[in-house]
Design a protein around this motif. Structure first.
Motif, PDB file in Angstrom:
ATOM      1  N   TYR A 483       0.832  -1.198   0.000  1.00  0.00           N
ATOM      2  CA  TYR A 483       0.000   0.000   0.000  1.00  0.00           C
ATOM      3  C   TYR A 483       0.869   1.251   0.000  1.00  0.00           C
ATOM      4  O   TYR A 483       0.641   2.182  -0.779  1.00  0.00           O
ATOM      5  N   ALA A 484       1.871   1.272   0.857  1.00  0.00           N
ATOM      6  CA  ALA A 484       2.721   2.453   0.981  1.00  0.00           C
ATOM      7  C   ALA A 484       3.566   2.677  -0.271  1.00  0.00           C
ATOM      8  O   ALA A 484       3.664   3.798  -0.786  1.00  0.00           O
ATOM      9  N   VAL A 485       4.181   1.615  -0.776  1.00  0.00           N
ATOM     10  CA  VAL A 485       5.072   1.745  -1.927  1.00  0.00           C
ATOM     11  C   VAL A 485       4.310   2.184  -3.177  1.00  0.00           C
ATOM     12  O   VAL A 485       4.799   2.989  -3.971  1.00  0.00           O
ATOM     13  N   SER A 486       3.095   1.666  -3.336  1.00  0.00           N
ATOM     14  CA  SER A 486       2.312   1.979  -4.541  1.00  0.00           C
ATOM     15  C   SER A 486       1.470   3.236  -4.386  1.00  0.00           C
ATOM     16  O   SER A 486       0.745   3.614  -5.300  1.00  0.00           O
ATOM     17  N   GLY A 487       1.554   3.896  -3.230  1.00  0.00           N
ATOM     18  CA  GLY A 487       0.742   5.084  -3.027  1.00  0.00           C
ATOM     19  C   GLY A 487      -0.736   4.780  -2.882  1.00  0.00           C
ATOM     20  O   GLY A 487      -1.589   5.593  -3.263  1.00  0.00           O
ATOM     21  N   GLY A 488      -1.051   3.606  -2.364  1.00  0.00           N
ATOM     22  CA  GLY A 488      -2.447   3.248  -2.136  1.00  0.00           C
ATOM     23  C   GLY A 488      -3.087   2.460  -3.258  1.00  0.00           C
ATOM     24  O   GLY A 488      -4.268   2.140  -3.197  1.00  0.00           O
ATOM     25  N   LEU A 489      -2.306   2.111  -4.290  1.00  0.00           N
ATOM     26  CA  LEU A 489      -2.870   1.369  -5.425  1.00  0.00           C
ATOM     27  C   LEU A 489      -3.009  -0.118  -5.126  1.00  0.00           C
ATOM     28  O   LEU A 489      -3.822  -0.810  -5.726  1.00  0.00           O
ATOM     29  N   HIS A 490      -2.186  -0.620  -4.232  1.00  0.00           N
ATOM     30  CA  HIS A 490      -2.222  -2.033  -3.860  1.00  0.00           C
ATOM     31  C   HIS A 490      -2.250  -2.164  -2.346  1.00  0.00           C
ATOM     32  O   HIS A 490      -1.903  -1.243  -1.629  1.00  0.00           O
ATOM     33  N   GLY A 491      -2.645  -3.329  -1.893  1.00  0.00           N
ATOM     34  CA  GLY A 491      -2.503  -3.598  -0.476  1.00  0.00           C
ATOM     35  C   GLY A 491      -3.764  -3.974   0.266  1.00  0.00           C
ATOM     36  O   GLY A 491      -3.773  -3.994   1.490  1.00  0.00           O
ATOM     37  N   ASP A 492      -4.870  -4.291  -0.450  1.00  0.00           N
ATOM     38  CA  ASP A 492      -6.076  -4.782   0.224  1.00  0.00           C
ATOM     39  C   ASP A 492      -6.110  -6.291   0.087  1.00  0.00           C
ATOM     40  O   ASP A 492      -6.520  -6.820  -0.952  1.00  0.00           O
ATOM     41  N   PRO A 493      -5.674  -7.026   1.104  1.00  0.00           N
ATOM     42  CA  PRO A 493      -5.587  -8.490   0.980  1.00  0.00           C
ATOM     43  C   PRO A 493      -6.941  -9.165   0.801  1.00  0.00           C
ATOM     44  O   PRO A 493      -7.014 -10.300   0.346  1.00  0.00           O
ATOM     45  N   GLN A 494      -8.030  -8.479   1.169  1.00  0.00           N
ATOM     46  CA  GLN A 494      -9.341  -9.086   1.009  1.00  0.00           C
ATOM     47  C   GLN A 494      -9.702  -9.262  -0.466  1.00  0.00           C
ATOM     48  O   GLN A 494     -10.389 -10.201  -0.838  1.00  0.00           O
ATOM     49  N   THR A 495      -9.215  -8.354  -1.305  1.00  0.00           N
ATOM     50  CA  THR A 495      -9.543  -8.428  -2.725  1.00  0.00           C
ATOM     51  C   THR A 495      -8.370  -8.891  -3.579  1.00  0.00           C
ATOM     52  O   THR A 495      -8.575  -9.454  -4.654  1.00  0.00           O
ATOM     53  N   GLU A 496      -7.136  -8.665  -3.104  1.00  0.00           N
ATOM     54  CA  GLU A 496      -5.963  -8.953  -3.930  1.00  0.00           C
ATOM     55  C   GLU A 496      -5.166 -10.158  -3.482  1.00  0.00           C
ATOM     56  O   GLU A 496      -4.324 -10.654  -4.221  1.00  0.00           O
ATOM     57  N   GLY A 497      -5.416 -10.625  -2.274  1.00  0.00           N
ATOM     58  CA  GLY A 497      -4.617 -11.715  -1.747  1.00  0.00           C
ATOM     59  C   GLY A 497      -3.266 -11.219  -1.269  1.00  0.00           C
ATOM     60  O   GLY A 497      -3.044 -10.031  -1.082  1.00  0.00           O
ATOM     61  N   TYR A 498      -2.319 -12.142  -1.074  1.00  0.00           N
ATOM     62  CA  TYR A 498      -1.005 -11.819  -0.544  1.00  0.00           C
ATOM     63  C   TYR A 498       0.067 -12.109  -1.591  1.00  0.00           C
ATOM     64  O   TYR A 498       0.084 -13.173  -2.211  1.00  0.00           O
ATOM     65  N   GLY A 499       0.996 -11.170  -1.738  1.00  0.00           N
ATOM     66  CA  GLY A 499       2.153 -11.403  -2.593  1.00  0.00           C
ATOM     67  C   GLY A 499       1.766 -11.749  -4.015  1.00  0.00           C
ATOM     68  O   GLY A 499       0.865 -11.149  -4.609  1.00  0.00           O
ATOM     69  N   GLY A 500       2.467 -12.738  -4.585  1.00  0.00           N
ATOM     70  CA  GLY A 500       2.152 -13.211  -5.921  1.00  0.00           C
ATOM     71  C   GLY A 500       2.285 -12.132  -6.982  1.00  0.00           C
ATOM     72  O   GLY A 500       3.289 -11.424  -7.053  1.00  0.00           O
ATOM     73  N   GLN A 501       1.259 -11.994  -7.832  1.00  0.00           N
ATOM     74  CA  GLN A 501       1.310 -11.069  -8.951  1.00  0.00           C
ATOM     75  C   GLN A 501       1.470  -9.621  -8.486  1.00  0.00           C
ATOM     76  O   GLN A 501       2.174  -8.824  -9.102  1.00  0.00           O
ATOM     77  N   VAL A 502       0.785  -9.273  -7.388  1.00  0.00           N
ATOM     78  CA  VAL A 502       0.889  -7.903  -6.869  1.00  0.00           C
ATOM     79  C   VAL A 502       2.334  -7.584  -6.522  1.00  0.00           C
ATOM     80  O   VAL A 502       2.871  -6.523  -6.857  1.00  0.00           O
ATOM     81  N   GLU A 503       2.981  -8.510  -5.832  1.00  0.00           N
ATOM     82  CA  GLU A 503       4.370  -8.310  -5.444  1.00  0.00           C
ATOM     83  C   GLU A 503       5.260  -8.190  -6.675  1.00  0.00           C
ATOM     84  O   GLU A 503       6.136  -7.311  -6.748  1.00  0.00           O
TER      85      GLU A 503
END
Length: 518
Positions: A483-503
């Motif tokens: 969340y912090a690195v992307s400026g709020g674009l990523h980081g909701d584990p309820q919808t995006e899960g953990y790590g993986g493609q987001v990371e």
């Protein structure tokens, strides 16, 4: 093959090992009642022990003023963290807010403060629970145990309960919260009906020369009473730590916080007025177990066994907070460990999806602190007060940093998604920050609080050195960091899960997205 890395904001992120987040998964088990029970349970022990030292410091009038000041502070605090938790539904809580607003160093300072707060608070609750447990066994069975034995028993039982599963621990929290509220209401009714409560008792402390019965020690000691008045509310701010285990964190965390706050203001007023009216301000201020002493006063010596039975019910209040605060320190240690600020093994969750390693580690630290304080001169309740001060000092720092984070985030990300907005807005954050600073000032001015400050300074010096030299180069892109690195674009584990493609996306970013990468 070498791992991918990302260097940003003075730290280095490394790709997580395969299965890293799967070994650190949590289970969504909390509805709004579970969250309410968690918040009330975390705090309710403050109605049974600890708060009364504020009367010794400032008299009943000073404590009453401190209580009113803290009502304002906690409204501003809970409204503000409700807004941030809805925008950042991560387990990190205070650390997550500090990380997004002030970078990795700010996140670490804030998260460490909350670690100190919750681990020390849990130790204080264990300390006072041992006294109540002996009251039960003495009144009903005619024996007592050394306090250190009770400490081991209590930590063992509640670590086991918290590792059994989130659903089980939340149901326990709700149950004991209701029982604890019932005990406080029962005490209030007995105090009024029996005639044991006398309003004149509120002012039986002999005033210092030139002072009044309302403020027997003057105005300045109100600052000294604030840390103890916090004991009637401290812990309610843990709700964001349940974000990844809540069914609907955006809706339920702010709502549960509002309901819990109202509940705790009511129970706090009951004990502040009626417990003091039964025992008298002078006796209340020095009592190790004021509510139990109040029951004994009402019932008399001839019914000591009844007082023992009531002490059993009163013990539920302490056990409710023992459960709630243990939940909090487990998630706090878990989130900082998952991101790499603490040793990564602390965030392992196992088959039951509870942070069992973090729970054990926090218990061992708390038990060690209690033993050290006791061995170095913690008799006659002094040990409990010292550890209580450590807990409150950590809380005050965490509060101030969270309110600073709220103010920065409002300005830094004015267009960020905020599903819930604080009805007090910036005023609430500023008010809570100023009051937190006043409490900090009270610590500095009161010589008896110095041991707590020294202990915390030592912890911070060690922690900051380790972070600066070692751990900041080995961080992981957990949801809070994403969340912090992307400026709020990523980081909701309820919808995006953990790590993986987001990371992978964040590690591949070239500075186009996210303010931290520019």
């Amino acid at each position: 093959m070498a791992k991918d890395t990302l260097k940003v904001s003075g730290v280095t992120y490394t790709t997580a090992d395969t299965g890293y987040f799967e070994k650190r998964s949590l289970k969504r088990s909390a509805g709004i009642w579970g969250l309410w029970g968690l918040a009330v349970g975390a705090v309710i022990s403050g109605n049974f022990s600890g708060w009364n030292f504020g009367i010794e410091a400032a008299g009943f009038g000073g404590m009453l003023i401190a209580f009113a000041i803290l009502v304002v502070m906690y409204y501003g605090l809970v409204f503000s963290i409700g807004e941030m938790a809805a925008a950042m539904p991560h387990t990190g809580g205070a650390y997550s807010f500090g990380r997004a607003a002030m970078g990795p160093w700010g996140g670490f300072v804030t998260g460490l403060a909350e670690s100190i707060e919750y681990v020390a608070t849990n130790a204080v609750i264990v300390y006072f629970s041992a006294g109540y447990a002996n009251g039960v066994t003495e009144g009903l069975m005619g024996f007592s145990l050394p306090t250190w034995v009770w400490w081991i028993i209590l930590y063992t039982i509640f670590v086991a309960l918290n590792t059994a599963g989130t659903s089980i621990s939340l149901k326990f929290a709700v149950t004991v919260s209701f029982v604890s509220i019932g005990v406080i209401l029962l005490f209030g009714v007995m105090a009024l009906v029996s005639g044991a409560a006398s309003w004149g008792n509120l002012f039986d402390i002999v005033p210092d020369p030139g002072q009044t019965a309302f403020l027997p020690h003057g105005v300045l000691p109100i600052l000294f009473a604030l840390p103890f008045a916090m004991w009637l509310f401290l812990g309610i701010e843990e709700l964001p730590l349940a974000a990844e285990e809540s069914h609907n964190p955006v809706r339920d965390i702010p709502r549960a916080g509002l309901w819990a706050r109202g509940t705790l203001i009511f129970t706090g007023l009951v004990v502040l007025f009626l417990n003091t009216a039964v025992l008298g301000a002078e006796k209340t201020g020095g009592a190790g177990e004021p509510l139990l002493d109040g029951f004994r006063t009402i019932l008399g010596d001839d019914l000591a066994w009844v007082a023992g039975l009531l002490a059993l019910f009163a013990l539920f209040g302490l056990l409710a907070s023992l459960q709630g605060i243990m939940f909090a320190y487990g998630r706090n240690l878990y989130s900082l460990s998952r991101a790499g600020y603490y040793p990564k093994f602390l965030s392992l969750t196992g088959k039951r999806q509870t942070p069992w390693v973090a729970l054990i580690a926090g218990a061992l630290i708390g038990l060690t602190a209690l033993i050290v304080v006791e061995v170095t001169g913690g008799e006659d309740g002094v040990g409990g007060a010292v550890v209580l001060n450590i807990a409150v000092w950590g809380a005050v720092l965490a509060y101030f940093m969270q309110m600073l984070s709220f103010i920065i985030l409002r300005k830094k990300y004015p267009k960020a998604s905020r599903p819930y907005k604080s009805p007090w807005g910036m005023f609430g954050a500023y008010a809570a920050a100023v009051i937190s600073a006043l409490i900090f000032l009270g610590f500095l001015l009161n010589e008896s609080f110095r041991p707590a400050i020294v202990a915390i300074v030592i912890v911070y010096v060690i922690g900051l050195i380790i972070f600066g030299v070692y751990t900041r180069h080995r961080l992981i892109l957990s949801p809070e960091e994403e969340y912090a690195v992307s400026g709020g674009l990523h980081g909701d584990p309820q919808t995006e899960g953990y790590g993986g493609q987001v990371e992978e996306e964040l590690l591949a970013m070239d500075g186009v997205d996210g303010p931290e990468l520019k």
